[in-house]
Design a protein around this motif. Structure first.
Motif, PDB file in Angstrom:
ATOM      1  N   UNK A 263      36.109  35.592  39.129  1.00  0.00           N
ATOM      2  CA  UNK A 263      35.108  36.032  40.110  1.00  0.00           C
ATOM      3  C   UNK A 263      35.300  37.452  40.624  1.00  0.00           C
ATOM      4  N   UNK A 264      36.546  37.899  40.802  1.00  0.00           N
ATOM      5  CA  UNK A 264      36.749  39.268  41.278  1.00  0.00           C
ATOM      6  C   UNK A 264      36.207  40.285  40.276  1.00  0.00           C
ATOM      7  N   UNK A 265      36.394  40.026  38.984  1.00  0.00           N
ATOM      8  CA  UNK A 265      35.891  40.943  37.960  1.00  0.00           C
ATOM      9  C   UNK A 265      34.359  40.929  37.936  1.00  0.00           C
ATOM     10  N   UNK A 266      33.784  39.739  37.982  1.00  0.00           N
ATOM     11  CA  UNK A 266      32.333  39.597  37.885  1.00  0.00           C
ATOM     12  C   UNK A 266      31.631  40.235  39.083  1.00  0.00           C
ATOM     13  N   UNK A 267      32.141  39.948  40.272  1.00  0.00           N
ATOM     14  CA  UNK A 267      31.515  40.488  41.477  1.00  0.00           C
ATOM     15  C   UNK A 267      31.657  42.007  41.524  1.00  0.00           C
ATOM     16  N   UNK A 268      32.835  42.518  41.181  1.00  0.00           N
ATOM     17  CA  UNK A 268      33.041  43.967  41.198  1.00  0.00           C
ATOM     18  C   UNK A 268      32.115  44.662  40.204  1.00  0.00           C
ATOM     19  N   UNK A 269      31.946  44.085  39.023  1.00  0.00           N
ATOM     20  CA  UNK A 269      31.082  44.696  38.012  1.00  0.00           C
ATOM     21  C   UNK A 269      29.645  44.785  38.514  1.00  0.00           C
ATOM     22  N   UNK A 270      29.156  43.690  39.108  1.00  0.00           N
ATOM     23  CA  UNK A 270      27.772  43.667  39.579  1.00  0.00           C
ATOM     24  C   UNK A 270      27.559  44.646  40.730  1.00  0.00           C
ATOM     25  N   UNK A 271      28.444  44.626  41.718  1.00  0.00           N
ATOM     26  CA  UNK A 271      28.258  45.475  42.897  1.00  0.00           C
ATOM     27  C   UNK A 271      28.448  46.945  42.543  1.00  0.00           C
ATOM     28  N   UNK A 272      29.457  47.253  41.736  1.00  0.00           N
ATOM     29  CA  UNK A 272      29.677  48.646  41.352  1.00  0.00           C
ATOM     30  C   UNK A 272      28.448  49.193  40.633  1.00  0.00           C
ATOM     31  N   UNK A 273      27.875  48.405  39.736  1.00  0.00           N
ATOM     32  CA  UNK A 273      26.696  48.865  39.008  1.00  0.00           C
ATOM     33  C   UNK A 273      25.517  49.132  39.922  1.00  0.00           C
ATOM     34  N   UNK A 274      25.309  48.258  40.900  1.00  0.00           N
ATOM     35  CA  UNK A 274      24.207  48.454  41.838  1.00  0.00           C
ATOM     36  C   UNK A 274      24.406  49.718  42.675  1.00  0.00           C
TER      37      UNK A 274
END
Length: 259
Positions: free
Chosen positions: A130-141
């Motif tokens: 989850x830390x990887x997935x959430x970071x990827x999504x938020x960083x991209x936004x």
């Protein structure tokens, strides 16, 4: 001799801040200045271990397919197989004039072949938490709102962008889930790429829970219905776990660097 690739994935990384700051300083030179070393104090190590135990965060270990010294897959009976599944005569490949002998040119190519096979197996066995997935999504936004800034300026100013609404984060995670599922289906990722399921609300909850546990500055902070970067550099670090897999950012544009 056999080579067995092994990947270990865990939600938090003890020396994450030091690793990302060293990388950014090397890439950015004078554009990036290290302010602190998160891994420099013994007390920080103790706190990390204590918090990790209390967090009850899972660690995932994947063993890849065994490889011979030339990078061929190894069957259960110990035979080496080529890409078509045909047995390979290693003795013949390692011989010169019928006798085992050193051959620098052959050995260099064998090393390169083994390296490519190990990297490919690492990629197939990659696991995302989850830390990887959430970071990827938020960083991209966040990044999509500041494409006119280079990476180093963006990392310095990401906290000024006003965060991202959860109403945007959940669809971004949906798109990421679809991208990962497509790569599992075509074999580029293994079936356990996301071992504990991928519900966007659960990813947000678990990711924030982990991110608020150890680092001096929380990686992400929730305020009302928005997520704000507490430490953009660390957000970049954890986001990079998904770099290099052909996954698009939540909006336009692609990744900029990997660690």
């Amino acid at each position: 001799m056999y080579v067995v690739p092994c990947t270990v994935s865990y939600a938090l990384v003890l020396e994450a801040q030091t690793l990302i700051e060293d990388h950014l300083q090397e890439e950015g030179k004078s554009r990036y200045i290290i302010e602190d070393d998160e891994f420099s104090e013994p007390r920080r190590i103790f706190n990390f271990v204590r918090d990790l135990v209390s967090l009850d965060s899972r660690i995932v270990l994947n063993l890849g397919e065994p490889l011979d010294p030339l990078g061929h897959r190894v069957a259960p009976d110990g035979r080496s197989l080529d890409e078509r599944g045909t047995p390979v005569d290693l003795a013949a490949l390692l011989s010169v004039d019928g006798r085992p002998a050193l051959d620098p040119e052959r050995d260099e190519e064998a090393t390169r072949r083994l390296g490519r096979a190990v990297v490919a197996e690492f990629r197939r066995q990659a696991t995302f938490l989850p830390t990887h997935l959430l970071a990827f999504a938020v960083f991209g936004l966040l990044r999509d709102r500041a494409r006119d800034r280079d990476l180093f300026r963006f990392l310095r100013t990401a906290g000024e962008l006003g965060g991202v609404p959860l109403d945007d984060v959940h669809p971004a995670l949906d798109r990421l889930r679809d991208g990962l599922a497509a790569r599992v289906a075509d074999g580029r990722l293994g079936p356990d790429a996301v071992p504990f399921g991928f519900d966007p609300e659960d990813v947000v909850h678990e990711g924030l829970r982990c991110f608020g546990t150890y680092h001096v500055h929380p990686v992400l902070v929730r305020r009302g219905d928005r997520l704000f970067p507490g430490d953009p550099g660390l957000l970049f670090y954890y986001r990079n776990r998904l770099d290099g897999f052909g996954l698009d950012e939540p909006a336009s544009g692609g990744p900029e660097a990997a660690v």
